[in-house]
Write an enzyme that holds these catalytic residues in place. Structure first.
Site, PDB file in Angstrom:
ATOM      1  N   GLU A 147       0.833  -1.226   0.000  1.00 40.01           N
ATOM      2  CA  GLU A 147       0.000   0.000   0.000  1.00 40.01           C
ATOM      3  C   GLU A 147       0.855   1.259   0.000  1.00 40.01           C
ATOM      4  O   GLU A 147       0.498   2.260   0.629  1.00 40.01           O
ATOM      5  CB  GLU A 147      -0.958   0.033   1.196  1.00 40.01           C
ATOM      6  CG  GLU A 147      -1.876  -1.144   1.331  1.00 40.01           C
ATOM      7  CD  GLU A 147      -2.747  -1.395   0.107  1.00 40.01           C
ATOM      8  OE1 GLU A 147      -2.865  -0.507  -0.744  1.00 40.01           O
ATOM      9  OE2 GLU A 147      -3.278  -2.504  -0.003  1.00 40.01           O
ATOM     10  N   GLY A 148       1.953   1.233  -0.707  1.00 43.50           N
ATOM     11  CA  GLY A 148       2.877   2.365  -0.700  1.00 43.50           C
ATOM     12  C   GLY A 148       3.922   2.137   0.358  1.00 43.50           C
ATOM     13  O   GLY A 148       3.639   2.218   1.561  1.00 43.50           O
TER      14      GLY A 148
END
Lengths: 605, 605
Positions: free
Chosen positions: A441-442
């Site tokens: 997620e990043g």
């Protein structure tokens, strides 16, 4: 075997006494979240997590998922039944809107429940967790037909959702996406391409799986401006809602991973699969970010959750395992050795774990309130402020929260000594599982850049100024209280470091963006320290109030609980806030030295 | 698949130009270690590590060791052949004394080679690594007969050695040992008990295995004063040196571990096994500590080695993987994206890795010199000083070194993004393998206590005062040099923090030992920062000298190499030294808050 006990008392304290959910009972959906309901939901969720999910955590890790020769994927023993129970108990629909079959409860409650599930079994909790994000993206950008077709089933967990972003050549840089989507005569699209690292991409928990997929239409502009979002069901859905043909999307392989073995991480092949555009063409990234922001908060909570379960098992070992003697003389002379907890360095790790988990919990649950306030607060101003604060806190909760989650999991494994390295004792799984939260997620470096490059600058720094003001106000109030003044002084000092770092970024980051890039990670950690400091001030104030109001019971639910909060807050001030100054001094050295060497200088000869 | 290239240029630089091995050529054994010999040994060792050991690292991890039904243990495919090559090449005997068949080379060279082997394949390197410690213990405490019977075989790696300390109920607290040893009429002893976590306890690499075992004689005093050391061969050795009967010691089980899968970690059952006392009765712990101190330096090197191999694979990925654009505008506009290395936050991790690995290597190799100086320096004074400094540095190299090793391994995995979490890419193995180094041979918290409780206080603080003086002197010299003055100022400041922390310990740790215990871990890290700062000053001075002396070749072997040293040293000053102050401020808050809560306050309700 490790055990899990949902930290219900702590969640109740934060929801009822720190965030004070009761103060918001005039918001839609909040009226039904009375103290009794909150307590009952937390109790039930805690039981479910401990009794149904936790027993499957180690076995799921050992067994993993299996891809059968026909491309179907089998989850570990017990997962299917556990998900059926999860669905029947309605845990997936807690904070979903009532019009789509949800219970419309405040997100703060949903977040608390999500932490419990994730602490008991992170790999399991990911299946319904991603579905929450898919629901949010469809609600925000889907057509009325799409909402009707998919959202109620997803909310009910009859079907589960996924997000398909990554491809072999692109992760962070989604502008490089190659999966193609061609418009068909009937308005649908044909999707072709390969997605990798797709969590829950294929499994046997539900009959259908709803994939949200980023792809490019033929004449789309290059880069991120040419990406569109599509919904691609595994089984096509007939107009009457019944299930139709198998779509041309399949799991090509399962990844072998360091951890979260029980979650199926798939290579997904789209071989002319049928999909439908969600929202506008070429606006897919913005739509996906709705899903991603929810997911980032969820991932932050995974960091907290793994820290929490590791902490609990660290505490029990520290109380049971006997090794050596207290430095001040035998604590239990009748025994051959004292329990580990007598050793200051063991205490250091336990107090770190306590200060971190309780601080992160308060921060995450506050974010849960902000999610609702951003949508439901009465005035546009209030909604805007909540949204800004949530935007500012999201990368901190994800980046700083998961860094700390890994640190606590590692420390608690350390406390177990050699036994922590042994698979059967379970401590090493917490470390392996916690590790992914820093990456997906990043990656946390991307969170730091999101914070410094995007969130700080937005609207002339309105959000960070509001954050400074909240911290200053809390410090000022607390400084008058004997029990809190030490902490207030230290958090105030850390806030000063954050202000100075912000000023430095303004003066040095604009002219040379590498200065901002080189400072971002340290900046995120300073802000994390201050944010947790703010939480400890608020928890301290709530504890002081409870004690003054006459919390009497001399047990872990009463006075002792509140007094432990005051001690832990003091500890946070003493042992965490000094880092803020060191981090500020580091980032102020700028990026020149960091960027000076050519790549060849890094290679070994 | 990850790759490994032994950092030969860097090891040569440290040995020849920083530690300046040539200055000690009048010491016994050192005369044969000319520059040419050093270079040739490093080259050969590097080739062996890269070509023979590295290719077995991932496969060994996947395959693991297998205990057969007869209790024998099979190492992974290729290990037996690799160990035969290792033995034939004489890598195990490099620094062993010539009278027992060794080559008598300086330990600094042996340490460099050990790092290479461990970087290429940690689980493999542990087999001969532990044998080094067994040799040292036998040489120090064994009878002439014992030395003759075992040491030449161990030096030749014809047999391998182990150390048997841990039991189910005791790890750190060896006073709790229960394994019993009863004297027999013939002067041998019969050993009975269970040892756990015995690395290389059973395997198929050599015909015989020589166990050094801690046990208790029947009337031994309680606690650590009643422990004796025994040598227990797997196969009994006849008087003529031939192998006799199988001894009653066997592997009862293999542990399932987070990492180092290819090293057999055994439960060892002693069922009336025959052993012989090594040294004096009840003085076993002191004897074992000889082995342990060697092992601790070796474990510190494992931290470095895993950091190094992870760093190398981080560097190559950062140069190859394209994702996003430089913040200052496209670096390679002809490509769709820039390589990762353009991003400051990627640089931060790479520069951290470079500064840490090169700093730790210098520190470890300096310790290698001190090992010899402590034994061979001309005057008793010099020997004593070297021994004191080595004693002071050992817990720092082990504790701080392995903490940093894990950090670098984690950062390099982070740099790989999602691909770092995938088993086949190998980055996650480095993290799992590096993790154990923080735990075994005395958990890092135990190292911190050894430093603060034992090493600092010894002889009225003579060693730490000598350390302060070395750092001050180096700072003073460097402050006159334009290229080094910034670093000198920062290291000097960190040394000031270390002095202040030492003073605080003296004033607050004696009256309340919990203050010392609560400060120890932070203190160890401050000292680590200063020690690495000292190394960077020394490496900087050597680089300045080489550049002034006219190092001309404009490539990675020449000017560029030295200039990169100056940049990396500056980076270390900028980004590492500020932590010293924060750590000092933390530890000065004392242990009161840390020790305030009863154990019940840690439990969740």
């Amino acid at each position: 075997m490790p055990s899990y006990h949902a930290p219900m008392r702590d969640a109740r304290f934060i929801i009822n006494e720190v965030v004070r959910l009761g103060d918001y009972s005039d918001l839609p959906g909040f009226e039904s979240a009375s103290r009794d309901i909150v307590d009952a939901v937390l109790d039930e969720a805690g039981k479910f997590a401990a009794e149904v999910l936790a027993p499957l955590n180690a076995s799921g890790d050992q067994e993993g998922c299996i891809r059968q020769t026909d491309g179907s994927v089998t989850t570990p023993e017990g997962f299917k039944r556990a998900h059926a129970l999860f669905r029947e108990s309605g845990w997936g629909m807690l904070s979903a809107p009532e019009e789509f079959g949800g219970q419309g409860m405040p997100h703060i409650l949903g977040f608390a429940v999500e932490e419990f599930m994730s602490g008991a079994n992170m790999a399991f909790a990911m299946y319904p967790g991603l579905t929450n994000g898919a629901v949010r993206a469809l609600l925000a950008k889907g057509s009325p037909d799409q909402k009707m077709a998919y959202v109620p089933k997803l909310v009910a967990n009859e079907w589960l959702g996924t997000m398909n972003l990554t491809e072999p050549q692109c992760g962070t840089d989604l502008g490089l996406i190659r999966t193609s989507a061609e418009l068909q005569a009937d308005g649908s699209y044909t999707l072709t391409g390969t997605k990798i690292f797709i969590s829950a991409g294929e499994h046997d928990l539900t009959e259908n799986i709803i994939h949200l997929v980023l792809a490019r239409t033929p004449d789309a502009p290059e880069g991120t401006k040419g990406i569109s979002l599509f919904v691609v069901p595994k089984l096509l859905v007939n107009e009457d809602g019944s299930l139709g043909d198998r779509n041309a999307v399949s799991c090509g392989a399962l990844e072998h991973k360091m951890g979260i073995h029980a979650n199926a991480t798939c290579v997904m092949n789209y071989d002319g699969a049928t999909g439908w555009l969600v929202g506008e063409e070429n606006k897919g990234l913005a739509a996906m970010f709705i899903m991603m922001n929810t997911a980032r908060l969820g991932v932050g909570m995974q960091g907290l959750a793994q820290a929490e379960v590791a902490y609990q098992n660290g505490v029990s070992y520290a109380g049971e395992r006997r090794q050596g003697r207290a430095l001040t003389g035998p604590a239990e002379p009748g025994e051959k050795a004292d329990p580990l907890i007598v050793h200051p360095d063991v205490r250091r790790m336990l107090m770190d774990g306590k200060a971190i988990t309780e601080g992160l919990r308060a921060l995450s649950l506050w974010a849960g309130l902000l999610v609702d306030l951003a949508q439901k607060a009465e005035s546009e101003d209030e909604r805007g402020q909540a949204d800004d604060m949530l935007g500012l806190l999201t990368p901190v909760i994800k980046g700083y929260g998961t860094d700390l989650g890994y640190r606590v999991a590692t420390d608690m494994q350390q406390l177990w000594g050699g036994h922590g390295y042994i698979v059967e004792n379970g401590m090493e799984q917490f470390v392996r599982d916690a590790r992914i939260a820093m990456i997906y997620e990043g990656a946390n470096g991307v969170q730091a850049m999101d914070l410094v490059g995007r969130k700080l600058a937005k609207d002339g720094g309105k959000a960070i100024q509001a954050f400074f003001a909240e911290v200053d106000a809390e410090c000022k109030t607390a400084s008058d209280n004997e029990q809190l003044s030490d902490l207030a002084g230290r958090v105030g000092k850390a806030n000063g470091e954050l202000k100075a770092a912000t000023m430095w970024l303004m003066q040095n980051g604009l002219g040379n963006p590498n200065n901002a890039g080189g400072a971002a990670y340290h900046y995120m950690h300073i802000m994390g320290i201050v944010a947790l400091g703010l939480m400890w001030l608020r928890m301290g104030a709530a504890a002081v109030k409870a004690l003054e109001d006459g919390a009497q019971t001399d047990d872990s639910q009463g006075r002792d609980f509140y007094e432990a909060k005051l001690v832990t807050g003091r500890y946070f001030g003493e042992r965490f806030t000094p880092d803020a100054g060191a981090l500020r001094r580091k980032l102020e050295t700028g990026a020149e030295t960091m960027m000076a060497l050519p790549i060849e200088a890094f290679a070994r000869t």
